[in-house]
Design an enzyme around this catalytic site. Structure first.
Site, PDB file in Angstrom:
ATOM      1  CE  LYS A   1      71.259  45.840  73.522  1.00  0.00           C
ATOM      2  NZ  LYS A   1      71.823  44.455  73.527  1.00  0.00           N
ATOM      3  N   PRO A   2      76.291  46.474  72.552  1.00  0.00           N
ATOM      4  CG  PRO A   2      77.962  45.282  73.686  1.00  0.00           C
ATOM      5  CD  PRO A   2      77.185  46.581  73.719  1.00  0.00           C
TER       6      PRO A   2
ATOM      7  CB  ALA B   1      76.548  46.644  67.439  1.00  0.00           C
ATOM      8  N   PRO B   2      74.931  44.164  66.248  1.00  0.00           N
ATOM      9  CG  PRO B   2      75.266  43.415  64.042  1.00  0.00           C
ATOM     10  CD  PRO B   2      75.423  44.634  64.932  1.00  0.00           C
ATOM     11  CD1 TRP B   3      73.305  37.944  67.958  1.00  0.00           C
ATOM     12  CD2 TRP B   3      74.438  36.841  66.366  1.00  0.00           C
ATOM     13  NE1 TRP B   3      72.407  37.169  67.264  1.00  0.00           N
ATOM     14  CE2 TRP B   3      73.072  36.478  66.276  1.00  0.00           C
ATOM     15  CE3 TRP B   3      75.333  36.267  65.463  1.00  0.00           C
ATOM     16  CZ2 TRP B   3      72.589  35.560  65.344  1.00  0.00           C
ATOM     17  CZ3 TRP B   3      74.862  35.370  64.508  1.00  0.00           C
ATOM     18  CH2 TRP B   3      73.503  35.023  64.454  1.00  0.00           C
TER      19      TRP B   3
ATOM     20  CB  SER C   1      66.052  40.237  63.398  1.00  0.00           C
ATOM     21  OG  SER C   1      65.351  40.821  64.497  1.00  0.00           O
TER      22      SER C   1
ATOM     23  CB  CYS D   1      72.615  41.277  56.234  1.00  0.00           C
ATOM     24  SG  CYS D   1      72.211  41.352  57.983  1.00  0.00           S
TER      25      CYS D   1
END
Length: 479
Positions: free
Chosen positions: A178-179, A152-154, A230, A285
């Site tokens: 996983k963060p 997962a993203p921040w 990304s 995004c």
């Protein structure tokens, strides 16, 4: 006097653990620039343990009834509501976001999305049985894929965690999540909240850096790798997963065009577009970052947008008047600043264009005009509170420029002409087209793009389907 940092831990097989080798990283609050916690820097042993736990839990979870999985997810949704203030506190520390907006704009949709997938768990039927060959009956089974490695993203740490685990678990899969290394706190809290609801091993969380993510994707156990991040990260995941033909689900970058025609209500469009561009510091995004406006209203629109930017506030989480908080980390601040510093001579900064304050990673709401289609800031994702404006002459040019980037996630069209809106919704090569609005999402509708924005869908029945596989069963009627 130094303050003792909070200690975050991995959640593996129903228990919290440090990294096997004891390594940690510091976690920094982007609103202050100061560390507030440490988190495990997970390595191969930790990934092995999490994958083994998920694999061991999979057969029993796969064989639960849809009703049982629904019941568990509904309990999780209720628990999120009950622990909402704890989740908000963790997320604000993670990201520096405004407290009020995190409470109103993230908790309700997260809970709704979990409940949506709880309902989807009951919809795993295949097509009707039938005879397509004499003496034979065919049946379609829809099954979970297995262990899912998820990264997962921040930008929306806890909401993106929900987008990952909810459909996977609803479909009968088990998860290793996983963060981002900069925002692990809320995901670790999620593990604590749902740990007493799901059987051990069904949901596992490991923290770490890019190398940890690579170890997860390359591990032989997962049947599927899912990442929001990304384009570079997505390409790396796709390449790694190809080595053993894992399924891959990618939600990557965006560069959303916002096409504004001359018949648009300028005041309303500017109000909505400025919010959709600056919300979450533009770290979205789907953010309305790339405005294409008809030449006949260009100057009026730019002046109004610049005024809206000058009236938009960024600041500390407890300030009720701010629309957004800081950029997530110093590298992101450097990236956003770099785009402005490298602007070509023909570009004009109409508002903002500078860092705000000396503490934290805040950047002013920024509007840039006078840009050309091949400029770097038009072609590349800034991921910050920066809205660019281009002037187009006609519908054909608007479509050409809107589609003329490597991303294809989201877009919007602003016009009172229904036929024009329908033509643009067909012509725009993006996974989502909004008309006279920008950025609303609902659990029932899919989110996902084309081209270098990745493939696969989040949310909706389409996102649920991505976490299933199809099996044909044929039986002889003569036996």
């Amino acid at each position: 006097m130094s303050t003792e940092l909070r200690r975050l831990r991995n959640y593996i097989d129903g228990e919290f653990r440090d990294a096997a080798d004891g390594r940690t990283t510091e976690v920094v609050n982007p609103a202050t620039g100061e560390a507030y916690a440490t988190a495990p820097l997970s390595g191969q042993a930790d990934v092995d343990a999490a994958m083994a736990a998920a694999a061991a839990a999979f057969p029993a979870w796969r064989d639960t009834t849809p009703a049982e999985r629904q019941k568990a997810l509904l309990k999780i949704a209720d628990a999120f509501e009950e622990r909402a203030e704890d989740l908000i506190a963790a997320e604000v520390e993670n990201t520096g976001k405004p407290i009020g907006l995190t409470r109103s704009e993230e908790i309700p949709p997260m809970v709704d999305q979990i409940r949506f997938f709880a309902g989807a768990a009951r919809m795993l039927e295949g097509r009707s049985a039938g005879e397509y060959m004499e003496g034979m009956t065919s049946i379609i089974r829809r099954e979970p894929v297995g262990v899912c490695a998820q990264v997962a993203p921040w930008n929306y740490p806890m909401m993106m965690a929900v987008w990952k685990f909810a459909p996977a678990i609803a479909a009968g899969n088990t998860v290793v999540l996983k963060p981002s290394d900069t925002t692990p706190a809320s995901t670790v809290l999620i593990a604590d909240i749902i740990g007493s609801i799901l059987p051990k091993g069904v949901f596992n969380v490991i923290t770490g850096d890019r190398e940890t993510g690579r170890l997860m994707v390359e591990h032989p156990t997962p049947a599927m790798a899912s990442i929001t991040g990304s384009v570079r990260a997505g390409m790396s995941v796709a390449e790694s997963a190809a080595k053993d033909l894992k399924r891959v689900h990618l939600e990557l970058g965006g560069k959303a065009p916002v096409v504004v025609f001359e018949d648009t209500d300028i005041a309303k469009a500017v109000e909505d577009i400025s919010v959709a561009g600056f919300f979450n510091a533009g770290q979205d995004c789907t953010a309305a970052t790339r405005v294409l406006v008809h030449e006949s209203i260009h100057d009026e629109f730019v002046a109004a947008l610049a005024k809206a930017a000058s009236e938009t506030k960024t600041g500390q989480p407890d300030d009720e008047d701010v629309l957004y908080g800081p950029l997530n980390n110093p590298n992101q601040l450097k990236q956003v600043s770099g785009f402005i510093e490298r602007l070509p001579a023909h570009a004009k900064v109409e508002a903002g264009g500078h860092q705000v304050g000396e503490k934290g990673y805040f950047y002013a709401p920024t509007v840039v005009s006078g840009l050309q289609q091949d400029d770097e800031i038009i072609q590349k994702e800034v991921f910050g509170p920066v809205i660019t404006v281009q002037s187009f002459a006609d519908e054909a040019q608007a479509i050409e420029w809107a589609n003329g980037v490597e991303y294809a996630l989201a877009s919007s069209v602003w016009t009172k002409d229904h036929s024009r809106a329908m033509r643009l919704s067909k012509a725009l090569d993006f996974g989502c087209v909004w008309i006279n609005t920008h950025i609303p999402l609902v659990a029932e509708m899919p989110h996902g793009g084309f081209k270098k924005s990745g493939y696969g869908k989040d949310l909706s029945a389409y996102g649920f389907d991505d976490y299933t596989r199809i099996k044909h069963v044929m039986t002889s009627l003569d036996a």
